[in-house]
Design a protein around this motif. Sequence first.
Motif, PDB file in Angstrom:
ATOM      1  N   PRO A  77       0.816  -1.220   0.000  1.00  0.00           N
ATOM      2  CA  PRO A  77       0.000   0.000   0.000  1.00  0.00           C
ATOM      3  C   PRO A  77       0.854   1.276   0.000  1.00  0.00           C
ATOM      4  O   PRO A  77       1.021   1.952   1.012  1.00  0.00           O
ATOM      5  N   ILE A  78       1.405   1.603  -1.173  1.00  0.00           N
ATOM      6  CA  ILE A  78       2.279   2.768  -1.319  1.00  0.00           C
ATOM      7  C   ILE A  78       2.105   3.323  -2.730  1.00  0.00           C
ATOM      8  O   ILE A  78       1.883   2.564  -3.684  1.00  0.00           O
ATOM      9  N   GLY A 121       6.182   7.031  -3.548  1.00  0.00           N
ATOM     10  CA  GLY A 121       6.774   6.572  -2.289  1.00  0.00           C
ATOM     11  C   GLY A 121       6.017   7.020  -1.056  1.00  0.00           C
ATOM     12  O   GLY A 121       6.582   7.049   0.042  1.00  0.00           O
ATOM     13  N   VAL A 122       4.742   7.333  -1.206  1.00  0.00           N
ATOM     14  CA  VAL A 122       3.913   7.797  -0.095  1.00  0.00           C
ATOM     15  C   VAL A 122       2.973   6.670   0.331  1.00  0.00           C
ATOM     16  O   VAL A 122       2.285   6.067  -0.502  1.00  0.00           O
ATOM     17  N   LEU A 123       2.927   6.383   1.640  1.00  0.00           N
ATOM     18  CA  LEU A 123       2.069   5.319   2.139  1.00  0.00           C
ATOM     19  C   LEU A 123       0.599   5.747   2.071  1.00  0.00           C
ATOM     20  O   LEU A 123       0.270   6.932   2.170  1.00  0.00           O
ATOM     21  N   THR A 124      -0.277   4.753   1.905  1.00  0.00           N
ATOM     22  CA  THR A 124      -1.712   5.030   1.790  1.00  0.00           C
ATOM     23  C   THR A 124      -2.434   4.617   3.069  1.00  0.00           C
ATOM     24  O   THR A 124      -1.855   4.007   3.980  1.00  0.00           O
ATOM     25  N   LYS A 125      -3.722   4.889   3.109  1.00  0.00           N
ATOM     26  CA  LYS A 125      -4.513   4.660   4.318  1.00  0.00           C
ATOM     27  C   LYS A 125      -4.626   3.182   4.679  1.00  0.00           C
ATOM     28  O   LYS A 125      -4.928   2.840   5.824  1.00  0.00           O
ATOM     29  N   GLU A 126      -4.385   2.291   3.703  1.00  0.00           N
ATOM     30  CA  GLU A 126      -4.451   0.863   4.005  1.00  0.00           C
ATOM     31  C   GLU A 126      -3.427   0.440   5.058  1.00  0.00           C
ATOM     32  O   GLU A 126      -3.542  -0.625   5.658  1.00  0.00           O
ATOM     33  N   ASN A 127      -2.412   1.275   5.272  1.00  0.00           N
ATOM     34  CA  ASN A 127      -1.420   0.994   6.306  1.00  0.00           C
ATOM     35  C   ASN A 127      -1.937   1.355   7.694  1.00  0.00           C
ATOM     36  O   ASN A 127      -1.340   0.973   8.698  1.00  0.00           O
ATOM     37  N   ALA A 152      -4.415   4.787   9.681  1.00  0.00           N
ATOM     38  CA  ALA A 152      -4.614   6.238   9.607  1.00  0.00           C
ATOM     39  C   ALA A 152      -3.330   7.020   9.880  1.00  0.00           C
ATOM     40  O   ALA A 152      -3.083   8.068   9.276  1.00  0.00           O
ATOM     41  N   ASP A 153      -2.498   6.524  10.791  1.00  0.00           N
ATOM     42  CA  ASP A 153      -1.277   7.255  11.154  1.00  0.00           C
ATOM     43  C   ASP A 153      -0.270   7.332  10.002  1.00  0.00           C
ATOM     44  O   ASP A 153       0.614   8.190  10.006  1.00  0.00           O
ATOM     45  N   PHE A 154      -0.394   6.404   9.066  1.00  0.00           N
ATOM     46  CA  PHE A 154       0.575   6.351   7.965  1.00  0.00           C
ATOM     47  C   PHE A 154       0.074   7.026   6.686  1.00  0.00           C
ATOM     48  O   PHE A 154       0.847   7.251   5.758  1.00  0.00           O
ATOM     49  N   ASP A 155      -1.182   7.335   6.626  1.00  0.00           N
ATOM     50  CA  ASP A 155      -1.777   7.854   5.398  1.00  0.00           C
ATOM     51  C   ASP A 155      -1.119   9.166   4.972  1.00  0.00           C
ATOM     52  O   ASP A 155      -1.068  10.126   5.752  1.00  0.00           O
ATOM     53  N   GLY A 156      -0.571   9.191   3.744  1.00  0.00           N
ATOM     54  CA  GLY A 156       0.048  10.400   3.211  1.00  0.00           C
ATOM     55  C   GLY A 156       1.461  10.655   3.684  1.00  0.00           C
ATOM     56  O   GLY A 156       2.030  11.725   3.429  1.00  0.00           O
ATOM     57  N   VAL A 157       2.073   9.676   4.360  1.00  0.00           N
ATOM     58  CA  VAL A 157       3.429   9.845   4.909  1.00  0.00           C
ATOM     59  C   VAL A 157       4.452   9.243   3.947  1.00  0.00           C
ATOM     60  O   VAL A 157       4.273   8.106   3.481  1.00  0.00           O
ATOM     61  N   PHE A 158       5.518   9.997   3.647  1.00  0.00           N
ATOM     62  CA  PHE A 158       6.606   9.490   2.812  1.00  0.00           C
ATOM     63  C   PHE A 158       7.265   8.313   3.529  1.00  0.00           C
ATOM     64  O   PHE A 158       7.447   8.327   4.748  1.00  0.00           O
ATOM     65  N   TYR A 159       7.622   7.274   2.764  1.00  0.00           N
ATOM     66  CA  TYR A 159       8.023   6.011   3.394  1.00  0.00           C
ATOM     67  C   TYR A 159       9.205   6.159   4.356  1.00  0.00           C
ATOM     68  O   TYR A 159       9.254   5.485   5.393  1.00  0.00           O
ATOM     69  N   GLN A 160      10.171   7.035   4.023  1.00  0.00           N
ATOM     70  CA  GLN A 160      11.324   7.188   4.913  1.00  0.00           C
ATOM     71  C   GLN A 160      10.908   7.790   6.256  1.00  0.00           C
ATOM     72  O   GLN A 160      11.472   7.454   7.302  1.00  0.00           O
ATOM     73  N   ASP A 161       9.909   8.688   6.208  1.00  0.00           N
ATOM     74  CA  ASP A 161       9.415   9.287   7.455  1.00  0.00           C
ATOM     75  C   ASP A 161       8.565   8.300   8.247  1.00  0.00           C
ATOM     76  O   ASP A 161       8.361   8.482   9.456  1.00  0.00           O
ATOM     77  N   ALA A 162       8.056   7.278   7.559  1.00  0.00           N
ATOM     78  CA  ALA A 162       7.184   6.305   8.218  1.00  0.00           C
ATOM     79  C   ALA A 162       7.952   5.382   9.153  1.00  0.00           C
ATOM     80  O   ALA A 162       7.344   4.725  10.009  1.00  0.00           O
ATOM     81  N   ASP A 163       9.290   5.295   9.019  1.00  0.00           N
ATOM     82  CA  ASP A 163      10.087   4.491   9.941  1.00  0.00           C
ATOM     83  C   ASP A 163       9.806   4.893  11.391  1.00  0.00           C
ATOM     84  O   ASP A 163       9.565   4.048  12.263  1.00  0.00           O
TER      85      ASP A 163
END
Length: 931
Positions: A348-349, A353-359, A361-372
């Motif tokens: 779900p990206i 490289g932006v994560l989607t809501k399927e991850n 709510a906290d990850f929705d719209g977050v760039f993957y490197q920031d999602a760490d």
Amino acid sequence: MRVKDTLNLGRTKFPMRGKLPVTEAQREQLWEENKVYQLRQKLNEGKPSFVLHDGPPYANGNIHIGHAMNKISKDFIVRYKSMSGYRAPYVPGWDTHGLPIEHQLTKSGYDRKKMSTSEFRNLCRKYALEQVDKQRTDFKRLGVSGEWDHPYLTLDKEFEAAQIRVFGEFAKKGLLYQAKKPVYWSWSSESALAEAEVEYHDVVAKTAFFAEQVKDGKDILDDNTYLVVWTTTPWTVPASEAVAVNGKFDYSVVKPANDDRQFVVATDLLDGVADKLGWEDFEVVKHLSGNDLDGMITKHPYIDRDILVGTADYVTADAGTGLVHTAPGYGDDDYHFGLEHNLPIFAPITDQGVLTKENGADFDGVFYQDADDISLKKLEEAGSLLLEEPLKHSYPFDWRTKKPIIFRATDQWFVSIDKMRQDILDALEEVNYQPSWGKTRLRNMIKDRGDWVISRQRVWGVPLPIFYAEDGTPIMEEETINHVADLFAKYGSNVWFDRDAKDLLPEGYTNKHSPHGKFTKETDIMDVWFDSGSSHQGVLAERDYLTYPADLYLEGSDQYRGWFNSSLITSVVCSGKAPYKGIVSQGFTLDKKGKKMSKSMGNVIDPNKVVKQMGAEIIRLWVMSADTSADVRVSMGTFQQISEAYRKLRNTFRFLLANTGDFKPTDDTVSYEKLNSVDQYMLIKLNHFLKEMRADFDNYDFLDAYKLLINFVNNDLSAFYMNLAKDVLYIEPADSHARRSMQTVFYNILLTMVKLLTPILPHTTEEVWEYMEEPEDFVQLTEIPDPQTFANEAELLEQWDRFMDVRSHVLKGLEEARNAKQIGKSLEAQVDLYLSDQQQQLLTDLDEDVALLLGVSALHIHPLAEAPADAAKYDDGVAVKVSPAVGETCARCRMVKEDVGSDDAYPMLCARCAKIVRDNFPETVEEGLEK
């Protein structure tokens, strides 16, 4: 009359300084006006073919010094073959599609989404052609000869049509498939990448050790037991579907003293993990195997999801815990694990490289490197995070944007390598490799290669000629593909974007999967490696004066995973054989510190700058001198050093020209049998030099050829033959046998070297050629001579090699006398040689003026037994004593002679010079000579 007027001083208008930056360009213009390349091709008609197929550089930006090394190396080979009995046409090419050109237009302010696809593609085409023109000018200025007015471009209609037909061969053989599987995904390019488009750099990753609670332990583990899972990509934990273990490993269930929970860790890694996690005191509760863990279920740390535990061979004990977080949508091993266990392929990206809501709510719209950090925080809040620590490791980057990439499952088109791997491996066995390790490199690349992702989510490229039926069935039939190829040959690939699907299909086409006659078309383009990898069909097989397979491909060593690789695959599919009979690979150009050149580091060398300061010949001679089989360090200082070697070669040509100015080959040539012994010796040496040089050229070993050349010029010519020649060519009567004998060999050396070095230094040799009275207008239109052999050469060489040993002893003695201030120049010396009978016979057999060969004014030969104590003695029956010569210096030959003034008419001359002047300038007997 002055003394110097009686000498045959060499004269030539050939300039000492070449003024290369100016004269080279004028000469290249002359070649173009006279169509020298075309004339050479005409001369070679009917000869055996040799085709070096050009690997296309990318049409973006000015050339760099690596480009220069590559193109000049090819030019050496093509020019040499063209002058050695082969028909060797050279068609330069360019790779003109791909993402970098799209990026350049975006940087220039064009917005692809605000114009039609064809409008944007037309801008891309225009930009690419501008870059081709720019680079073509640069390559021509390096003296590279070829079919510059008709190169091959991957954007040409004919090339694109041929590429579509190559694609058709893959379709016909059932080698294409569509799948959702992880590929190298460049979020910075918004496209999938091939392996050859990926480079690796060290990065520091955030790794996590976290606990997953056992939900179903198969009556082996209870729910107070947690698996210690390890990951180097915390941002992928929301997509976790499994934990992989190694079935052959032993695992320990441990109870730390400071924790109520029990943890599972691979036994071999337990001590290291316990140390990291601060388990100073722990109890091993039980042991179990990886196979025992297989099929257990754990709980996802912060998502309501069951996690499967399964076995996998790729789990190692090199690092981590022996229990690996597995997300089938984000890795190749993970993907195959997911397929085997029927798990969702979940990624779900977005393309960016932006994560989607399927991850969540906290990850929705977050760039993957920031999602760490978000994932690590959620692990900590759930009480699962046991340790976060940095790890330095090698990670893949997009080779164009220099940004890190991700593994991401997307729908892509693939070539199945497995179905033809053995055929490819068999084909590469038939190829010659230089260096020889290239075979192993290519074989390993093919052996370990995964399936080739050939779809790209861009617009500037050749579209995948795939249609889709109403039920989604892909249509790749021979009829449809050939029809698209015909359209591309007529209109170019823009037609794919200009027309609807139905207008791209053959007239009247029907398909059972489209009962209503409706079709759609693929929007992805092909990987650019498929473009250039099809050049054997788009160029070699397309042009009737070329040959397929080619005799040679020559590129950088990175092309074992690039062009060598993709060309091999496509060729095996098309014809069952490799597209090349031989491969030569070269290293990279590095700066003087061994660092890769880049504009950002400011260590790039612009070939145009070198050309403007020193001339293209300096770059060409540098290429000859470089060990291109490995990485090559280069700096402006390198070119300064090479310019000294060039100056030596130029002055050698000048000396040879000056001293053959009054020599007419048709009238003055002395036959080999009548040459003086030293001249016979040098003619033999010349032909041995020619033979070795040609062997090196045949083996593409230009570095060894350079060493041979410099040794021949410095040692055989400058230090020996040309040095002693002055006393013959300047002093002896103009038409004397001794002088004509030496001039015969001088002219042979000049003619041979000019032809032999034309592939290397064509600007210089053409300049020399203008001062020679040869019938051809250009030396490029001559043939490099074949080496000659002579009846007595073995015996003569053995004699002269022995004499050279004696000479080396004398030179050492002269040097010592010079250092002791006994003499200045060697002509001020007298040498006493004490020789064994065998050595005395050697000098007699030479039938030469040995004093002249040694460059001294007086020479006395004595039996070895008479050698005084102060003579330098050697093991080979030679002793040497050097002392100042007795007498006066002759004003003409500059030798110190006791007979100076013995002829009353010439009080300043020795007897030898007095006789020459009396016989050849009788008027001076009465008039006398002035200094």
